[in-house]
Design a protein around this motif. Structure first.
Motif, mmCIF file in Angstrom:
data_model
loop_
_atom_site.group_PDB
_atom_site.id
_atom_site.type_symbol
_atom_site.label_atom_id
_atom_site.label_comp_id
_atom_site.label_asym_id
_atom_site.label_seq_id
_atom_site.Cartn_x
_atom_site.Cartn_y
_atom_site.Cartn_z
ATOM 1 N N ALA A 130 0.827 -1.208 0.000
ATOM 2 C CA ALA A 130 0.000 0.000 0.000
ATOM 3 C C ALA A 130 0.859 1.254 0.000
ATOM 4 O O ALA A 130 0.544 2.246 -0.674
ATOM 5 C CB ALA A 130 -0.924 -0.011 1.219
ATOM 6 N N ARG A 131 1.958 1.232 0.740
ATOM 7 C CA ARG A 131 2.851 2.396 0.764
ATOM 8 C C ARG A 131 3.472 2.645 -0.618
ATOM 9 O O ARG A 131 3.582 3.783 -1.064
ATOM 10 C CB ARG A 131 3.956 2.173 1.792
ATOM 11 N N ILE A 132 3.877 1.582 -1.270
ATOM 12 C CA ILE A 132 4.502 1.734 -2.593
ATOM 13 C C ILE A 132 3.479 2.247 -3.596
ATOM 14 O O ILE A 132 3.775 3.119 -4.412
ATOM 15 C CB ILE A 132 5.117 0.392 -3.028
ATOM 16 N N ARG A 133 2.269 1.723 -3.562
ATOM 17 C CA ARG A 133 1.226 2.214 -4.476
ATOM 18 C C ARG A 133 0.943 3.696 -4.225
ATOM 19 O O ARG A 133 0.791 4.483 -5.155
ATOM 20 C CB ARG A 133 -0.057 1.400 -4.305
ATOM 21 N N ARG A 134 0.847 4.075 -2.969
ATOM 22 C CA ARG A 134 0.568 5.476 -2.625
ATOM 23 C C ARG A 134 1.717 6.372 -3.081
ATOM 24 O O ARG A 134 1.499 7.460 -3.624
ATOM 25 C CB ARG A 134 0.373 5.591 -1.115
ATOM 26 N N SER A 135 2.929 5.915 -2.900
ATOM 27 C CA SER A 135 4.101 6.704 -3.267
ATOM 28 C C SER A 135 4.201 6.913 -4.772
ATOM 29 O O SER A 135 4.509 8.016 -5.237
ATOM 30 C CB SER A 135 5.372 6.021 -2.757
ATOM 31 N N GLY A 136 3.925 5.863 -5.540
ATOM 32 C CA GLY A 136 4.122 5.927 -6.981
ATOM 33 C C GLY A 136 2.932 6.368 -7.791
ATOM 34 O O GLY A 136 3.078 6.763 -8.946
ATOM 35 N N GLY A 137 1.745 6.302 -7.216
ATOM 36 C CA GLY A 137 0.554 6.691 -7.966
ATOM 37 C C GLY A 137 0.387 5.849 -9.217
ATOM 38 O O GLY A 137 0.600 4.629 -9.217
ATOM 39 N N ASP A 138 0.045 6.497 -10.329
ATOM 40 C CA ASP A 138 -0.210 5.785 -11.582
ATOM 41 C C ASP A 138 1.048 5.177 -12.185
ATOM 42 O O ASP A 138 0.963 4.323 -13.071
ATOM 43 C CB ASP A 138 -0.848 6.722 -12.601
ATOM 44 N N ALA A 139 2.225 5.610 -11.729
ATOM 45 C CA ALA A 139 3.463 5.030 -12.252
ATOM 46 C C ALA A 139 3.653 3.594 -11.792
ATOM 47 O O ALA A 139 4.416 2.837 -12.401
ATOM 48 C CB ALA A 139 4.669 5.872 -11.820
ATOM 49 N N VAL A 140 2.969 3.218 -10.717
ATOM 50 C CA VAL A 140 3.070 1.861 -10.184
ATOM 51 C C VAL A 140 1.878 1.046 -10.665
ATOM 52 O O VAL A 140 0.723 1.456 -10.516
ATOM 53 C CB VAL A 140 3.116 1.878 -8.643
ATOM 54 N N GLY A 141 2.163 -0.105 -11.272
ATOM 55 C CA GLY A 141 1.103 -1.008 -11.679
ATOM 56 C C GLY A 141 0.846 -2.052 -10.611
ATOM 57 O O GLY A 141 0.485 -1.730 -9.486
ATOM 58 N N ALA A 142 1.095 -3.302 -10.934
ATOM 59 C CA ALA A 142 0.874 -4.372 -9.967
ATOM 60 C C ALA A 142 1.983 -4.380 -8.916
ATOM 61 O O ALA A 142 3.145 -4.119 -9.210
ATOM 62 C CB ALA A 142 0.837 -5.718 -10.686
#
Length: 325
Positions: free
Chosen positions: A233-245
């Motif tokens: 969840a932290r990685i998704r929040r940090s990267g936004g749309d740049a992070v996929g799966a």
């Protein structure tokens, strides 16, 4: 900068923990204090509250009459949502301003009573939850705040449950003893975890256990599902749309998580050179997001990152293009 979220139920002892962390050197941002400041006389926040609820929520001196406002919104979900829509964005904007003004090597602790209810846990590299037995909390509210037992239990019921707060906690501090015991627990936590965590972030490297685990050594630890879910969840929040799966790998080996690029990472590639450039750009964006979430690169590795947190050495691999290095 190490950003820590601090929360806990009413009368659990969160304020005592916050004060001790500040004494140890943290920059403290108190959401309750900010919530009062953004509706001080003369602010646009107070004007918005009066527009929404009428002049009956003002005291004789023009300040906000908190008991009167509380009587309006308590037990009324719609009114409370309206009030939150006025207060929360202003509190977050002021908190962001203070974070930006803090030194780059600061430990910033944000004291947020409704951290769980407002879905902010993944914005922090570490979340501390302070808990206390329900009856102890009721007793404190009766003795220290002059509340009735019925009112105290109603306030507790209006907040997130202990289980909901525990689900987002990296650290649970149980306040079921003396003030000295809780203070000692905070001091140990600062010395054994916050200090090494901040040092690793400043050096741009994982913690010692994370580094060792990424290199195949036995760190004496394997992450459970809750730890991995919070890391993802932290990685998704940090990267936004740049992070996929953000995939959890099987078994007890490493890496624990594999991060793939999202829809906005990279770009269209017209030839092989463009493809290599796009892949490099994608990898850089993902690496930045993973690092910003608290998982710096493992020195000498190709795409491996590991937690700076010495107690939760999660290992993350970045997938570049169609390959996983």
């Amino acid at each position: 900068m190490l950003r820590i979220g601090l929360t806990g139920g009413i009368a659990a002892g969160k304020s005592l923990v916050a004060a001790r962390l500040q004494e140890r050197g943290a920059v403290l941002i108190d959401a309750d204090r900010l919530a009062r400041e953004v509706v001080a006389p003369g602010t646009d926040g107070l004007a918005a509250v009066v527009d929404a609820f009428g002049s009956g929520v003002l005291a004789g001196d023009g300040s906000l009459d908190r008991p009167a406002l509380g009587a309006v919104v308590f037990g009324d979900d719609g009114a409370r949502a309206t009030l939150n829509g006025i207060i929360h964005p202003r509190v977050r904007a002021e908190a962001a301003r203070r974070i930006a003004a803090a030194p780059h090597d600061a430990v910033v602790v944000q004291d947020i009573p409704l951290l769980v209810e407002t879905g902010q846990a993944e914005a922090f590299m570490l979340v501390i939850v302070v808990q206390a037995p329900a009856e102890a909390r009721v007793r404190r509210m009766i003795e220290q705040r002059g509340m009735s037992a019925e009112d105290a239990r109603a306030r507790m019921a209006a907040q997130a449950s202990d289980a909901e707060r525990a689900a987002v906690a990296d650290v649970l501090l149980t306040n079921d003893g003396s003030v000295d015991a809780l203070t000692d627990a905070v001091d140990r936590f600062w010395d054994e975890r916050i200090g090494p965590f901040e040092a690793a972030l400043l050096a741009g490297r994982p913690g010692e256990r994370g580094n060792a685990r990424a290199r195949g050594a036995d760190a004496g630890w394997s992450p459970d599902d809750g730890v991995l879910a919070r890391a993802a969840a932290r990685i998704r929040r940090s990267g936004g749309d740049a992070v996929g799966a953000v995939e959890v790998t099987a078994g007890d080996g490493v890496p624990d998580l594999v991060v793939s690029p999202g829809s906005t990472a990279g770009g269209a590639a017209g030839n092989d050179d463009d493809a290599l450039t796009a892949e490099a750009s994608t990898g850089d964006a993902l690496a930045g997001a993973v690092t910003a979430a608290g998982y710096p690169p493992v020195p000498g590795s190709d795409g491996l990152h590991a937690a700076a947190d010495p107690a939760q050495p999660v290992v993350v691999r970045i997938r570049r293009g169609d390959r996983t290095p």
